[in-house]
Design a protein around this motif. Sequence first.
Motif, PDB file in Angstrom:
ATOM      1  N   ILE A 598     -43.044 -47.900  46.429  1.00 10.62           N
ATOM      2  CA  ILE A 598     -43.499 -49.157  45.836  1.00 10.62           C
ATOM      3  C   ILE A 598     -44.614 -49.756  46.673  1.00 10.62           C
ATOM      4  N   ASP A 599     -44.411 -49.761  47.968  1.00 11.49           N
ATOM      5  CA  ASP A 599     -45.412 -50.326  48.875  1.00 11.49           C
ATOM      6  C   ASP A 599     -45.262 -49.637  50.223  1.00 11.49           C
ATOM      7  N   ASP A 641     -45.088 -58.100  55.338  1.00 11.22           N
ATOM      8  CA  ASP A 641     -44.568 -58.140  53.973  1.00 11.22           C
ATOM      9  C   ASP A 641     -44.630 -56.764  53.340  1.00 11.22           C
ATOM     10  N   ALA A 643     -43.920 -55.154  49.242  1.00  9.78           N
ATOM     11  CA  ALA A 643     -43.553 -55.439  47.861  1.00  9.78           C
ATOM     12  C   ALA A 643     -42.253 -54.726  47.502  1.00  9.78           C
ATOM     13  N   ALA A 645     -39.372 -54.090  43.906  1.00  6.54           N
ATOM     14  CA  ALA A 645     -39.287 -54.020  42.449  1.00  6.54           C
ATOM     15  C   ALA A 645     -37.816 -53.930  42.065  1.00  6.54           C
ATOM     16  N   THR A 698     -33.105 -58.091  47.804  1.00  6.43           N
ATOM     17  CA  THR A 698     -34.331 -57.898  47.032  1.00  6.43           C
ATOM     18  C   THR A 698     -34.294 -58.530  45.646  1.00  6.43           C
ATOM     19  N   ARG A 699     -33.114 -58.982  45.223  1.00  7.25           N
ATOM     20  CA  ARG A 699     -32.962 -59.487  43.859  1.00  7.25           C
ATOM     21  C   ARG A 699     -33.900 -60.656  43.588  1.00  7.25           C
ATOM     22  N   GLU A 700     -34.631 -60.557  42.466  1.00  6.81           N
ATOM     23  CA  GLU A 700     -35.546 -61.598  41.995  1.00  6.81           C
ATOM     24  C   GLU A 700     -36.652 -61.919  43.008  1.00  6.81           C
ATOM     25  N   LYS A 701     -37.004 -60.922  43.801  1.00  4.84           N
ATOM     26  CA  LYS A 701     -38.098 -61.082  44.770  1.00  4.84           C
ATOM     27  C   LYS A 701     -39.243 -60.152  44.421  1.00  4.84           C
ATOM     28  N   ALA A 702     -40.467 -60.587  44.718  1.00  4.35           N
ATOM     29  CA  ALA A 702     -41.636 -59.729  44.572  1.00  4.35           C
ATOM     30  C   ALA A 702     -41.993 -59.043  45.884  1.00  4.35           C
ATOM     31  N   LYS A 703     -41.533 -59.634  46.994  1.00  2.00           N
ATOM     32  CA  LYS A 703     -41.804 -59.053  48.306  1.00  2.00           C
ATOM     33  C   LYS A 703     -40.724 -59.481  49.274  1.00  2.00           C
TER      34      LYS A 703
END
Length: 729
Positions: A598-599, A641, A643, A645, A698-703
């Motif tokens: 992802i990143d 940071d 990212a 998903a 990680t839930r409901e996070k973009a990073k």
Amino acid sequence: MTPSIFLTSVQANQRYLLSLDANRLLHNFYAGAGLATKGEVYGGWESRGIAGHSLGHYLSALSLIYAQTGDPQFRDRAAYIVGELKAIQAQQGDGYAGGTTVERNGKTVDGKVVYEELRKGKIRSTGFSLNEGWVPFYTYHKVVAGALDAHQHAGIADGLTVAVGLGDYLGNILEGLSDAEVQEILRTEHGGLTESYAELYKRTGNRRWLTLAERIRHHAIIDPLQAGRDELAGNHANTQIPKIVGEARLHELTGNTDQAKIAQFFWTTVTRDHSYVIGGNSDHEHFGLPRQLAQRLDQQTCEACNSYNMLRLTRHLYGWNGDARYFDFYERAHLNHIMSQQNPKTGMFTYFTALAPGMGRVHSNPTEDFWCCVGSGMESHSKHGESIYWKRGDAVAINLYYASTLDAPEAQLDMRTQFPLSDTVRITVAKAPRKLALRVPGWCAAPRLQVNGKAGGIRDGSYLMLAGLKAGDRIELFLPMPLHVESMPDDAKLVAFLSGPLVLAADMGADNSPSEGMDPALVTDRAQPALVPAGGLHQYRLGGQGKPGDLTLRPFFSQHDNRTAVYFRRFDPAEWPTAQVAWARAASKRADLAARTIDMIRLGEQQPEVDHNFADSGQSAAVSHIAERSRNVNTGYFEFDLAVAPGPLMLTVAYSGGQRNKDFRILIDGEQLVRERLTGEVTAARNVQTYPLPPEMTREKAKIRVRFESDEWQGVEVYTARTMRTKSI
């Protein structure tokens, strides 16, 4: 030097040397003496405890450039530095001048405190730390050597005065210690101090300096070599080579045959049993077991300082007996390693020369690195003319066919050639030598020589000899450059290609893009694989034997901006169907890794760190001198940071393969994910660890914010960190 790749290199180095500010390199020297500084300290190693080594190399480089070009601005700058060092010594009052620093009671203080502790017999020595100072004797040697070079190559009389003062200060300390205490100090890297004291003896006639040179011979290294034993494995390579240069210099001054045998045995051992095809040696800066190189191919092979010093040693040994095999090695290492070290477009230098497939080169920043190999690089590319012409009995010998003119009492010659990019050398005689000896390289089986259009010359061993020359004569030497193959000493199926003197390498694309797919391989039943000519000297292709496909090969040294492959795994056609499965599986794993990522952040690289909002507590060190940069986990923290998903995720971190038994923590948005100890078997490759990310992190996070932290210094190299899906999609 006349127009050629060598002149281009010298000119690029001239521009770099003139861009540097001597006062900034002198900053710590002024400060330590209580004098007003005249410029801010440079970055990189110059802002750390080893500061000052660059000044010594810089002074040597200025003096060598002056000797090479005669340009007075380089002598003037060298004279300024020598004058400032003399004033600093006067302020110190005892001959000392140094730029090193050390930590004491939580403060950074002048490194002179280390020497004064040694004077009192307080010695705490390891390989790179002496009383917690980072190799202070190594740095001290660079300053002494710089002053001696200013005296010899730039004719600056005070260079010897400064060198004597430096030698006196350190000599007084060593003379007050027992032999056992001196040997304990010598456990820490100390550069070429033996050679410097020997040189002081040569130039002054004072036997005190010879006594000191003999006293600081490191017996733990010297004695096995004197007995003909190779016990180099596990030793830091460049720490040892200057010691042997010192032995060579002592032999020249004393006639001691044991010292000559030490130097000759070491040279033969390193060049035969510890060197790669480009002439360089060491992996991760250390020697390994003799003739065990196949598993030591990665991004930290062939430290440039090592070849710089091996060439210096080679010059000594050739001067004793004129054996041309020394120049077969010299030419190999100079063309393929030293000339690959500097990017002539920028003048910047590499530290290591990566030989693993798909690796590129990392070049220094002009003001923010100052690695050891930047210092030796400044010298190496100041003196490409030093070994072309030699006196050989009553003959003038040409050992390197580098475009140049010779204006000497013995002869005046004009050598026009684009060697090694051309196989033709043309020499015009302005003043004829009694005899002219032209070296026949070991790779050239059938040289052709003409004088004024007619065949001439008599073969005498590894030289073609010409006599009876006169002014106006025109000499043409043709050196056919055949393709030949060299295999690893411990693996006949791991091969490299050379065209004449030049190592060839496959172009695997720009170094600013990742290496993807399979490593290149050869499928052929020929133990000496052939390549397909690709139009022009030194230009070849793998052709149909190349897997997974064809690649173009050209000289390795000139591929400054792309990834390369130097060694190729050879498979017999019968074994390839089975081997291909594993070879393809490795490529498939790389493709799957890319698809699931992802990143990713590449630690130690400026733009990726900026893109990922990198921050640290001020103690994190970027490791920037290797082909793939990294960050050290030190006291404190660094964070960034990444990212994320939806879906099951994990954090994958690539550590150095050789580091174990550590203790640090990884946190996600302030919450501890894992306390890592790095257990398990040591590997040569990366140690890749995977950490499942709990859904609530990680839930409901973009990073997420990833932090590495430790309560104590760990020195763990972190190369990459990536967020990944646990399964392919």
